[in-house]
Design a protein around this motif. Structure first.
Motif, PDB file in Angstrom:
ATOM      1  N   SER A 142      -0.866 -33.173 -40.640  1.00 47.97           N
ATOM      2  CA  SER A 142       0.277 -32.375 -40.216  1.00 47.97           C
ATOM      3  C   SER A 142      -0.064 -30.887 -40.315  1.00 47.97           C
ATOM      4  O   SER A 142      -0.698 -30.446 -41.272  1.00 47.97           O
ATOM      5  CB  SER A 142       1.477 -32.696 -41.105  1.00 47.97           C
ATOM      6  OG  SER A 142       2.547 -31.832 -40.830  1.00 47.97           O
ATOM      7  N   PHE A 143       0.378 -30.124 -39.330  1.00 48.04           N
ATOM      8  CA  PHE A 143       0.093 -28.682 -39.306  1.00 48.04           C
ATOM      9  C   PHE A 143       0.567 -27.990 -40.575  1.00 48.04           C
ATOM     10  O   PHE A 143      -0.027 -27.015 -41.010  1.00 48.04           O
ATOM     11  CB  PHE A 143       0.735 -28.022 -38.081  1.00 48.04           C
ATOM     12  CG  PHE A 143       2.221 -27.799 -38.231  1.00 48.04           C
ATOM     13  CD1 PHE A 143       2.721 -26.570 -38.630  1.00 48.04           C
ATOM     14  CD2 PHE A 143       3.124 -28.828 -37.993  1.00 48.04           C
ATOM     15  CE1 PHE A 143       4.080 -26.369 -38.775  1.00 48.04           C
ATOM     16  CE2 PHE A 143       4.476 -28.634 -38.132  1.00 48.04           C
ATOM     17  CZ  PHE A 143       4.966 -27.407 -38.524  1.00 48.04           C
ATOM     18  N   ASN A 144       1.646 -28.506 -41.196  1.00 47.10           N
ATOM     19  CA  ASN A 144       2.141 -27.802 -42.373  1.00 47.10           C
ATOM     20  C   ASN A 144       1.464 -28.270 -43.661  1.00 47.10           C
ATOM     21  O   ASN A 144       1.843 -27.837 -44.737  1.00 47.10           O
ATOM     22  CB  ASN A 144       3.675 -27.859 -42.474  1.00 47.10           C
ATOM     23  CG  ASN A 144       4.221 -29.249 -42.598  1.00 47.10           C
ATOM     24  OD1 ASN A 144       3.498 -30.188 -42.942  1.00 47.10           O
ATOM     25  ND2 ASN A 144       5.492 -29.415 -42.318  1.00 47.10           N
ATOM     26  N   ASP A 203      -7.292 -28.531 -30.025  1.00 45.82           N
ATOM     27  CA  ASP A 203      -6.256 -29.419 -29.483  1.00 45.82           C
ATOM     28  C   ASP A 203      -6.775 -30.400 -28.450  1.00 45.82           C
ATOM     29  O   ASP A 203      -6.281 -31.522 -28.356  1.00 45.82           O
ATOM     30  CB  ASP A 203      -5.127 -28.595 -28.854  1.00 45.82           C
ATOM     31  CG  ASP A 203      -4.339 -27.810 -29.891  1.00 45.82           C
ATOM     32  OD1 ASP A 203      -4.444 -28.128 -31.088  1.00 45.82           O
ATOM     33  OD2 ASP A 203      -3.615 -26.885 -29.485  1.00 45.82           O
ATOM     34  N   SER A 239      -1.618 -38.737 -31.567  1.00 49.42           N
ATOM     35  CA  SER A 239      -1.235 -37.592 -32.398  1.00 49.42           C
ATOM     36  C   SER A 239       0.024 -36.913 -31.891  1.00 49.42           C
ATOM     37  O   SER A 239       0.428 -37.073 -30.750  1.00 49.42           O
ATOM     38  CB  SER A 239      -2.382 -36.585 -32.440  1.00 49.42           C
ATOM     39  OG  SER A 239      -2.562 -35.998 -31.177  1.00 49.42           O
ATOM     40  N   SER A 251       1.902 -33.158 -31.290  1.00 46.72           N
ATOM     41  CA  SER A 251       1.426 -31.829 -30.899  1.00 46.72           C
ATOM     42  C   SER A 251       1.269 -30.910 -32.104  1.00 46.72           C
ATOM     43  O   SER A 251       0.559 -29.911 -32.042  1.00 46.72           O
ATOM     44  CB  SER A 251       2.368 -31.211 -29.884  1.00 46.72           C
ATOM     45  OG  SER A 251       3.661 -31.059 -30.443  1.00 46.72           O
ATOM     46  N   SER A 252       1.910 -31.256 -33.209  1.00 48.33           N
ATOM     47  CA  SER A 252       1.842 -30.438 -34.423  1.00 48.33           C
ATOM     48  C   SER A 252       0.730 -30.890 -35.378  1.00 48.33           C
ATOM     49  O   SER A 252       0.652 -30.390 -36.489  1.00 48.33           O
ATOM     50  CB  SER A 252       3.185 -30.483 -35.139  1.00 48.33           C
ATOM     51  OG  SER A 252       3.531 -31.814 -35.461  1.00 48.33           O
ATOM     52  N   ASN A 253      -0.116 -31.818 -34.954  1.00 46.44           N
ATOM     53  CA  ASN A 253      -1.213 -32.291 -35.798  1.00 46.44           C
ATOM     54  C   ASN A 253      -2.446 -31.416 -35.658  1.00 46.44           C
ATOM     55  O   ASN A 253      -2.667 -30.777 -34.647  1.00 46.44           O
ATOM     56  CB  ASN A 253      -1.599 -33.725 -35.442  1.00 46.44           C
ATOM     57  CG  ASN A 253      -0.593 -34.753 -35.884  1.00 46.44           C
ATOM     58  OD1 ASN A 253      -0.394 -35.744 -35.202  1.00 46.44           O
ATOM     59  ND2 ASN A 253       0.052 -34.556 -37.008  1.00 46.44           N
ATOM     60  N   GLU A 254      -3.240 -31.429 -36.712  1.00 51.70           N
ATOM     61  CA  GLU A 254      -4.563 -30.812 -36.724  1.00 51.70           C
ATOM     62  C   GLU A 254      -5.566 -31.941 -36.942  1.00 51.70           C
ATOM     63  O   GLU A 254      -5.269 -32.923 -37.615  1.00 51.70           O
ATOM     64  CB  GLU A 254      -4.678 -29.801 -37.861  1.00 51.70           C
ATOM     65  CG  GLU A 254      -3.677 -28.668 -37.798  1.00 51.70           C
ATOM     66  CD  GLU A 254      -4.068 -27.585 -36.812  1.00 51.70           C
ATOM     67  OE1 GLU A 254      -5.210 -27.577 -36.332  1.00 51.70           O
ATOM     68  OE2 GLU A 254      -3.215 -26.743 -36.521  1.00 51.70           O
ATOM     69  N   SER A 302       4.065 -33.097 -46.970  1.00 53.58           N
ATOM     70  CA  SER A 302       4.594 -32.442 -45.779  1.00 53.58           C
ATOM     71  C   SER A 302       6.010 -31.953 -46.039  1.00 53.58           C
ATOM     72  O   SER A 302       6.811 -32.637 -46.664  1.00 53.58           O
ATOM     73  CB  SER A 302       4.586 -33.420 -44.605  1.00 53.58           C
ATOM     74  OG  SER A 302       5.209 -32.851 -43.491  1.00 53.58           O
ATOM     75  N   SER A 311       8.068 -31.590 -43.693  1.00 54.57           N
ATOM     76  CA  SER A 311       8.878 -32.289 -42.690  1.00 54.57           C
ATOM     77  C   SER A 311       8.825 -33.780 -42.985  1.00 54.57           C
ATOM     78  O   SER A 311       7.773 -34.388 -42.897  1.00 54.57           O
ATOM     79  CB  SER A 311       8.330 -32.032 -41.287  1.00 54.57           C
ATOM     80  OG  SER A 311       8.345 -30.658 -41.013  1.00 54.57           O
ATOM     81  N   LEU A 318       7.159 -36.320 -40.416  1.00 58.27           N
ATOM     82  CA  LEU A 318       5.747 -36.273 -40.067  1.00 58.27           C
ATOM     83  C   LEU A 318       4.932 -37.047 -41.096  1.00 58.27           C
ATOM     84  O   LEU A 318       5.208 -37.007 -42.283  1.00 58.27           O
ATOM     85  CB  LEU A 318       5.252 -34.826 -40.016  1.00 58.27           C
ATOM     86  CG  LEU A 318       5.890 -33.953 -38.944  1.00 58.27           C
ATOM     87  CD1 LEU A 318       5.340 -32.536 -39.052  1.00 58.27           C
ATOM     88  CD2 LEU A 318       5.620 -34.513 -37.562  1.00 58.27           C
TER      89      LEU A 318
END
Length: 128
Positions: A10-12, A41, A48, A50-53, A80, A82, A85
């Motif tokens: 997760s991006f966060n 990306d 995945s 769109s907010s995944n790394e 996370s 969120s 996620l």
């Protein structure tokens, strides 16, 4: 024999793996000698968000296993923000010759608990 493993994060949560100024990921690279990359990306698999790394780790299996444990521990300690996620694990292994290795089959594993179960031996495993 080298293997390559990719993790969707997760991006966060990616910051807890990279660290301020990249210090954590650079330390893991230096200590292990592994190639660890955060892929762009266009490398994200269709499963995945769109907010995944996407993190890619390449080295001998025992080293990759230790790095996976380090990353999984960091993600566990920094959940996370969120609730909806999840951490996705897409275990894709390649030998040094580039051929696909069957680390696991079927759909991607979701969640952190299956990661530990799939690669096994992390809890209390001081060897390797």
């Amino acid at each position: 024999m080298a293997v390559t493993v990719r993790l969707l994060v997760s991006f966060n949560q990616i910051g807890c793996v990279i660290g301020k100024g990249g210090q954590i990921i650079q330390s893991i690279r230096s200590e292990s000698g592994a190639q660890i990359r955060i892929l762009k990306d266009d490398h994200l698999p269709s499963c995945s968000l769109s907010s995944n790394e996407l993190i890619q780790i390449s080295k001998e299996p025992s080293i990759v296993r230790k790095i996976l444990y380090q990353i999984a521990s960091r993600l566990h300690d920094n959940p996370s923000r969120s609730q909806h996620l999840f951490v996705y694990v897409v275990p894709i292994g390649y030998s040094s010759s580039g051929s696909l290795m069957g680390l696991t089959s079927g759909a991607p594993i979701m969640g952190l608990a299956p990661l530990v179960g799939t690669y096994g031996g992390y809890r209390g495993d001081s060897g390797d």
